[in-house]
Design a protein around this motif. Structure first.
Motif, PDB file in Angstrom:
ATOM      1  N   SER A   1       9.545  -4.532   5.746  1.00 17.48           N
ATOM      2  CA  SER A   1       9.635  -5.643   6.697  1.00 17.48           C
ATOM      3  C   SER A   1       9.742  -6.998   6.016  1.00 17.48           C
ATOM      4  CB  SER A   1       8.409  -5.639   7.614  1.00 17.48           C
ATOM      5  OG  SER A   1       7.230  -5.913   6.871  1.00 17.48           O
ATOM      6  N   GLY A   2       9.238  -7.095   4.797  1.00 19.46           N
ATOM      7  CA  GLY A   2       9.214  -8.379   4.110  1.00 19.46           C
ATOM      8  C   GLY A   2       8.182  -9.331   4.663  1.00 19.46           C
ATOM      9  N   LYS A   3       7.230  -8.818   5.451  1.00 23.34           N
ATOM     10  CA  LYS A   3       6.209  -9.659   6.082  1.00 23.34           C
ATOM     11  C   LYS A   3       4.819  -9.252   5.594  1.00 23.34           C
ATOM     12  CE  LYS A   3       8.921 -10.407  10.289  1.00 23.34           C
ATOM     13  NZ  LYS A   3       8.965 -10.255  11.762  1.00 23.34           N
ATOM     14  N   ALA A   4       3.997 -10.264   5.318  1.00 25.13           N
ATOM     15  CA  ALA A   4       2.639 -10.020   4.843  1.00 25.13           C
ATOM     16  C   ALA A   4       1.751  -9.524   5.983  1.00 25.13           C
ATOM     17  CB  ALA A   4       2.057 -11.290   4.243  1.00 25.13           C
ATOM     18  N   VAL A   5       0.719  -8.764   5.631  1.00 22.67           N
ATOM     19  CA  VAL A   5      -0.205  -8.208   6.619  1.00 22.67           C
ATOM     20  C   VAL A   5      -1.628  -8.411   6.127  1.00 22.67           C
ATOM     21  CG1 VAL A   5      -1.024  -6.117   7.765  1.00 22.67           C
ATOM     22  CG2 VAL A   5       1.433  -6.481   7.464  1.00 22.67           C
ATOM     23  N   LEU A   6      -2.492  -8.885   7.017  1.00 24.73           N
ATOM     24  CA  LEU A   6      -3.922  -9.027   6.742  1.00 24.73           C
ATOM     25  C   LEU A   6      -4.703  -8.148   7.712  1.00 24.73           C
ATOM     26  CD1 LEU A   6      -6.544 -10.373   5.637  1.00 24.73           C
ATOM     27  CD2 LEU A   6      -6.162 -12.195   7.303  1.00 24.73           C
ATOM     28  N   ILE A   7      -5.533  -7.288   7.165  1.00 27.26           N
ATOM     29  CA  ILE A   7      -6.429  -6.465   7.979  1.00 27.26           C
ATOM     30  C   ILE A   7      -7.843  -6.799   7.529  1.00 27.26           C
ATOM     31  CG2 ILE A   7      -7.058  -4.146   8.710  1.00 27.26           C
ATOM     32  CD1 ILE A   7      -4.297  -3.203   7.914  1.00 27.26           C
ATOM     33  N   ALA A   8      -8.469  -7.726   8.261  1.00 30.37           N
ATOM     34  CA  ALA A   8      -9.798  -8.182   7.854  1.00 30.37           C
ATOM     35  C   ALA A   8     -10.804  -7.045   7.855  1.00 30.37           C
ATOM     36  CB  ALA A   8     -10.266  -9.307   8.774  1.00 30.37           C
ATOM     37  N   HIS A   9     -10.747  -6.211   8.893  1.00 30.85           N
ATOM     38  CA  HIS A   9     -11.620  -5.033   8.984  1.00 30.85           C
ATOM     39  C   HIS A   9     -10.728  -3.824   9.247  1.00 30.85           C
ATOM     40  CE1 HIS A   9     -14.334  -8.380  10.022  1.00 30.85           C
ATOM     41  NE2 HIS A   9     -15.251  -7.672   9.400  1.00 30.85           N
ATOM     42  N   ALA A  10     -10.570  -2.999   8.241  1.00 32.33           N
ATOM     43  CA  ALA A  10      -9.672  -1.847   8.368  1.00 32.33           C
ATOM     44  C   ALA A  10     -10.375  -0.709   9.094  1.00 32.33           C
ATOM     45  CB  ALA A  10      -9.226  -1.389   6.982  1.00 32.33           C
ATOM     46  N   ASP A  11      -9.878  -0.375  10.290  1.00 30.64           N
ATOM     47  CA  ASP A  11     -10.468   0.740  11.027  1.00 30.64           C
ATOM     48  C   ASP A  11      -9.769   2.058  10.719  1.00 30.64           C
ATOM     49  OD1 ASP A  11      -8.118   0.035  12.186  1.00 30.64           O
ATOM     50  OD2 ASP A  11      -8.845   0.080  14.257  1.00 30.64           O
ATOM     51  N   ASP A  12      -8.551   1.981  10.160  1.00 27.46           N
ATOM     52  CA  ASP A  12      -7.799   3.181   9.815  1.00 27.46           C
ATOM     53  C   ASP A  12      -7.942   3.449   8.325  1.00 27.46           C
ATOM     54  OD1 ASP A  12      -6.082   5.288   9.531  1.00 27.46           O
ATOM     55  OD2 ASP A  12      -4.249   4.146   9.955  1.00 27.46           O
ATOM     56  N   ALA A  13      -8.669   4.487   7.977  1.00 29.44           N
ATOM     57  CA  ALA A  13      -8.898   4.814   6.571  1.00 29.44           C
ATOM     58  C   ALA A  13      -7.617   5.235   5.864  1.00 29.44           C
ATOM     59  CB  ALA A  13      -9.948   5.918   6.447  1.00 29.44           C
TER      60      ALA A  13
ATOM     61  N   ILE B   1      -9.089  12.702   0.102  1.00 31.85           N
ATOM     62  CA  ILE B   1      -9.774  11.496   0.556  1.00 31.85           C
ATOM     63  C   ILE B   1      -8.786  10.339   0.609  1.00 31.85           C
ATOM     64  CG2 ILE B   1     -11.678   9.907   0.097  1.00 31.85           C
ATOM     65  CD1 ILE B   1     -13.052  12.097  -1.446  1.00 31.85           C
ATOM     66  N   PRO B   2      -8.723   9.597   1.718  1.00 39.11           N
ATOM     67  CA  PRO B   2      -7.812   8.448   1.795  1.00 39.11           C
ATOM     68  C   PRO B   2      -8.099   7.438   0.678  1.00 39.11           C
ATOM     69  CG  PRO B   2      -8.667   8.997   3.971  1.00 39.11           C
ATOM     70  CD  PRO B   2      -9.442   9.820   2.991  1.00 39.11           C
ATOM     71  N   LEU B   3      -7.052   6.786   0.196  1.00 36.23           N
ATOM     72  CA  LEU B   3      -7.201   5.859  -0.919  1.00 36.23           C
ATOM     73  C   LEU B   3      -8.153   4.720  -0.577  1.00 36.23           C
ATOM     74  CD1 LEU B   3      -6.396   4.965  -3.733  1.00 36.23           C
ATOM     75  CD2 LEU B   3      -4.383   3.842  -2.751  1.00 36.23           C
ATOM     76  N   LEU B   4      -8.126   4.240   0.666  1.00 37.03           N
ATOM     77  CA  LEU B   4      -9.021   3.157   1.060  1.00 37.03           C
ATOM     78  C   LEU B   4     -10.476   3.552   0.858  1.00 37.03           C
ATOM     79  CD1 LEU B   4      -8.867   0.277   2.414  1.00 37.03           C
ATOM     80  CD2 LEU B   4      -9.493   1.437   4.533  1.00 37.03           C
ATOM     81  N   MET B   5     -10.812   4.809   1.169  1.00 38.58           N
ATOM     82  CA  MET B   5     -12.185   5.280   1.002  1.00 38.58           C
ATOM     83  C   MET B   5     -12.521   5.464  -0.467  1.00 38.58           C
ATOM     84  SD  MET B   5     -12.555   7.979   4.176  1.00 38.58           S
ATOM     85  CE  MET B   5     -14.336   8.082   3.966  1.00 38.58           C
ATOM     86  N   VAL B   6     -11.547   5.911  -1.246  1.00 40.64           N
ATOM     87  CA  VAL B   6     -11.787   6.072  -2.684  1.00 40.64           C
ATOM     88  C   VAL B   6     -12.111   4.729  -3.317  1.00 40.64           C
ATOM     89  CG1 VAL B   6     -10.722   6.712  -4.883  1.00 40.64           C
ATOM     90  CG2 VAL B   6     -10.341   8.124  -2.863  1.00 40.64           C
TER      91      VAL B   6
END
Length: 660
Positions: free
Chosen positions: A318-330, A340-345
Motif C-alpha cells: 500500500s505504501g502507507k504507514a500503520v500504527l497499532i498502539a494495542h495489537a489485539d491480533d497476535a 507461535i506468532p512472531l508478535l508473541m515471540v
C-alpha cells in the motif's frame, strides 16, 4: 432500579461453542510456550476451561437468577441514567464489555489508566489491553463468568499509559432490565511499574491503588515525559542524519544495520527490516534489546520472510504507514518460530510499520515492535519513524546510484583496455591499470598492443578529463591508432592521422596525450620507433641498470589541426626493457608533497632485468607506499623486456640441427 444479578444466557450448544473452546485452548497452549509464561494463572485458566467443557457435555446451562419487572419505562430510563453517571464517575477503572469481550464503554478512571480518551477502547477486544502472557488466561475467565454467572478474579499485566501495570481484575455478569447481559471488569490493586519488563511485574505483590493524588502525580510525570520524548525524537533524527552522512562507502546493508541498531536502543523496540528484492519482500535482519536468550530470537525471526497478509507485507504493497498502539491480533506480524506468532515471540503489544520510500520507489519496510514493559507507540512515534524511513530510502537510492555508476565505469574502463596482451616473438610484455582512489568517475587511460605491416605496435595514452565523455574520446583515440597502424607502421604517419580523426569527430571530452612504439626485428636487435603526442618520455632500462629517457614532445591529439609528433629511434638488445606510462605515475604525490617523478629513474634502475609481470607489480606497490594509498589520478604502465631474436635460432638449436 434493576438489581444486579448473575445471569447466564441460554446457549446454543453446538459447533460455535466448540470452536470457541478450541480457539481458547490453542491460545492457552501458545501462552504456555512463552519464556515468561505465568504457569499458575495458565493452570487456573485450564481448569476453568475444563469445567466449561464438562458443562458443555452435560447439556444446557441454567440461569442463576433473573431480573424483577413491573416498573414503568420512565423509571427504567431514570435508573439507567443514574447507573451511567455512577459508572462514569466511579473512582476505580471500570470496563463494560459485551458477552464476547468487546469493550463497549470505559469510565474516566479506566481512560486515565490507558492514557487515552474514553472512546479509544470502544469496539476493541478487552484482551487488547492485556499483556500477551496473560491474554489467554483473561479470555478464559471472561468466558467462564459469562457462562456460569459466578464472579471471577484474575491477576494480569495491564497495558497502561506508563507501561506494564500489574492489576487484579474482578469480572462480574450484570443484567439490566430490557437490555442484554454484559460483563463489567473492575481494575483494583494497580501497581504502576513504568519502564519495567512485563515478566518482572506480573506475579509481584501490589502495593498501590488509584487515588486522586496518584492520578495528579501520574499526569505530572506524563507532562515531563512528553517534553523528554520530544527532545529524544529530535536527538534521534540528528543522530540518524549524522550516521547517513558519515556512511562514506554508501553501503545499503551497513546503513540499514546501523540505523536499525540506533532505533532499537533509542526507541526501546524490536526493529525488523524487510527489503524488496526483485519484487519479493525479504527479511534482512531483526535487531532488538539485549539480554539472555534474546540473540537467538533475533536470529530465528530474521530467518522468516514476511508472509502475504502480514503487516509489513501490507504496508509495502500500500505504501502507507500503520500504527497499532494495542495489537489485539497476535498474527499481525505473521508466524514466528514453531507455531507461535512472531508478535508473541517478541513479547510485543504495540507495533508500527512504515514504508522505506522516497515517494518514487519503495525499497522495503521498517517495522518496530515495542514490548509491554514500555509505553505504547503514539502518533508522534509514527511521524518520526516515517521521516527516518524516507531518509533511509534516500540513502538506499544514493547507494544504488553509486553502484550503477561504478558498474558503468568498470564496464567502460574494461572496454578501453585489451582483455589480454598478445604474444610477441622475442619479447615479454606486461601492463597494468591502477585506478585513482578518489572519486568514482570513469578513468580515461588506455593501453594497447597491435599488429603492424612489418611488426608490432604499442600504445599508451591519457585523456584530459574523466567521465563518460572523456571515455568516448579515449575509445576513439585507441581504436584510431590501432586501425591506422594496421596500414602503416610509421608513428610519424599514425599520430597525425589519429589527430585528424579526433578533430573530425568534434568530441567534447578533451584532448589526448599518447606515446606509441613501433617494434621491428632487424639483424638480431629490436628496432623501436617512438612517437609522442604531448606525452611523458618513455624510459629505456638497459640490462646493466642504466636508465635513459629519450624524451617526449609533440602536441596532444585532438587539439590543433597543425600537428607534429615527437619522434625518437632506439635499439634494444637482450635484457633491455622499454617502459611506457601515463602522467598519473609521475604526478603521484607523497605525504611530504614531493612527486614520484623525482625518484622515477632510481626506482627503474632497481628493477632492471626482472620479468615484466614482477616489474609492474613492484611499481604498483612502491607507488601505493609512496602515496600512502592515495592516488588522485589513474596510472597506466606497459613494460617490454627483450629476449632472444626470432630471426636466428638459439645456439642449442643450431647444434641439434648440425647433429641431425
Amino acid at each position: 432500579m434493576g438489581r444486579v444479578v448473575p445471569v447466564v444466557p441460554e446457549p446454543d450448544v453446538g459447533g460455535d461453542q466448540v470452536a470457541e473452546l478450541e480457539k481458547r485452548h490453542a491460545a492457552l497452549r501458545q501462552a504456555a510456550g512463552l519464556p515468561a509464561a505465568d504457569v499458575g494463572a495458565l493452570l487456573e485458566a485450564a481448569f476453568t476451561e475444563l469445567e466449561g467443557a464438562i458443562g458443555l457435555l452435560a447439556g444446557p446451562w441454567t440461569k442463576h437468577g433473573q431480573v424483577t419487572g413491573g416498573r414503568s419505562t420512565d423509571q427504567e430510563g431514570a435508573e439507567r441514567r443514574v447507573l451511567r453517571a455512577a459508572f462514569a464517575d466511579a473512582p476505580v477503572p471500570l470496563f463494560l464489555l459485551a458477552g464476547d469481550g468487546t469493550v463497549q464503554r470505559v469510565n474516566k478512571a479506566a481512560a486515565e489508566l490507558l492514557g487515552s480518551k474514553p472512546g479509544y477502547a470502544t469496539g476493541r477486544s478487552f484482551t487488547t489491553f492485556v499483556a500477551l502472557q496473560s491474554r489467554a488466561a483473561v479470555q478464559t475467565q471472561l468466558n467462564a463468568v459469562a457462562r456460569s454467572g459466578r464472579v471471577g478474579r484474575v491477576r494480569c499485566g495491564l497495558l497502561s499509559s506508563t507501561g506494564a501495570t500489574l492489576a487484579e481484575l474482578t469480572i462480574s455478569l450484570v443484567s439490566v432490565s430490557g437490555d442484554r447481559d454484559r460483563l463489567i471488569v473492575a481494575v483494583a490493586d494497580v501497581a504502576r511499574t513504568a519502564g519495567e519488563d512485563e515478566d518482572s511485574t506480573i506475579g509481584r505483590p501490589t502495593d498501590a491503588s488509584i487515588s486522586g493524588n496518584g492520578t495528579a502525580e501520574a499526569g505530572g510525570k506524563r507532562s515531563a515525559g512528553a517534553v523528554e520524548a520530544i527532545t529524544q525524537r529530535m536527538d534521534l533524527v540528528t543522530a540518524v542524519t549524522r550516521l547517513l552522512l558519515e556512511n562514506e562507502n554508501f553501503s545499503e546493508s551497513m546503513t540499514l544495520q546501523r540505523s536499525a541498531r540506533l532505533l532499537a536502543v533509542e526507541l526501546a523496540a524490536w526493529v525488523i527490516v524487510d527489503i524488496d528484492r526483485r519484487g519479493q519482500l525479504r527479511r534482512q535482519f531483526v535487531i532488538g534489546p539485549e539480554g539472555p536468550g534474546l540473540a537467538g530470537i533475533s536470529d530465528s525471526a530474521a530467518a522468516l520472510n514476511p508472509m502475504p497478509g502480514s503487516l509489513p507485507h501490507t504496508v509495502h504493497e500500500s505504501g502507507k504507514a500503520v500504527l497499532i498502539a494495542h495489537a489485539d491480533d497476535a498474527e499481525v506480524l505473521g508466524p514466528g518460530p514453531g507455531d507461535i506468532p512472531l508478535l508473541m515471540v517478541l513479547g510485543s503489544t504495540s507495533v508500527l510499520s512504515v514504508p522505506i520510500t522516497d515517494r518514487e520507489s519503495r525499497y522495503g519496510v521498517l517495522t518496530l515492535a515495542r514490548q509491554a514493559g514500555h509505553t505504547h507507540f503514539e502518533i508522534a512515534d509514527l511521524g518520526l519513524v516515517e521521516e527516518l524511513g524516507e531518509q533511509l530510502a534516500l540513502a538506499i537510492r544514493v547507494d544504488h546510484m553509486f553502484r550503477r555508476r561504478t558498474e558503468i565505469a568498470d564496464a567502460l574502463q574494461a572496454s578501453l583496455l585489451p582483455r589480454r596482451l598478445p604474444e610477441i616473438a622475442g619479447v615479454e610484455l606486461a601492463a597494468a591499470y591502477v585506478a585513482a582512489t578518489e572519486g568514482v568517475e570513469i578513468g580515461a587511460d588506455f593501453y594497447d598492443a597491435y599488429r603492424t605491416p612489418t611488426g608490432w605496435g604499442l600504445s599508451v595514452g591519457d585523456v584530459c578529463g574523466k567521465g563518460e565523455e572523456a571515455a568516448a574520446v579515449t575509445a576513439a583515440a585507441r581504436h584510431a591508432i590501432r586501425v591506422i597502424a594496421y596500414g602503416t607502421a610509421d608513428p610519424a604517419a599514425v599520430l597525425p592521422s589519429a589527430n585528424e580523426i579526433l578533430l573530425a569527430g568534434e568530441l567534447s571530452g578533451g584532448f589526448v596525450t599518447a606515446s606509441i612504439a613501433h617494434l621491428e626485428w632487424r639483424d638480431g636487435a629490436l628496432r623501436v620507433v617512438l612517437g609522442s603526442a604531448g606525452h611523458p618520455s618513455a624510459a629505456v632500462i638497459r640490462a646493466d641498470g642504466r636508465v635513459q629517457m629519450p624524451g617526449g614532445g609533440g602536441l596532444p591529439l585532438g587539439l590543433l589541426p597543425d600537428f607534429e609528433p615527437g619522434l625518437h629511434e632506439l635499439t634494444l638488445r637482450k635484457g633491455d626493457m622499454l617502459f611506457l606510462y601515463t602522467d598519473g605515475l609521475t604526478q603521484a604525490r607523497g605525504q611530504d608533497q614531493t612527486y614520484f617523478q623525482a625518484r622515477l629513474i632510481d626506482e627503474l634502475a632497481g628493477l632492471a632485468g626482472i620479468h615484466p609481470d614482477q616489474f609492474v607489480a613492484a611499481m604498483r606497490r612502491r607507488l601505493l607506499e609512496f602515496t600512502a594509498g592515495t592516488l588522485v589520478d589513474d596510472i597506466t604502465m606497459m613494460v617490454l623486456r627483450v629476449g632472444d631474436s626470432p630471426e636466428r635460432p638459439a645456439r642449442g638449436r643450431r647444434r641439434s640441427a648440425r647433429a641431425g
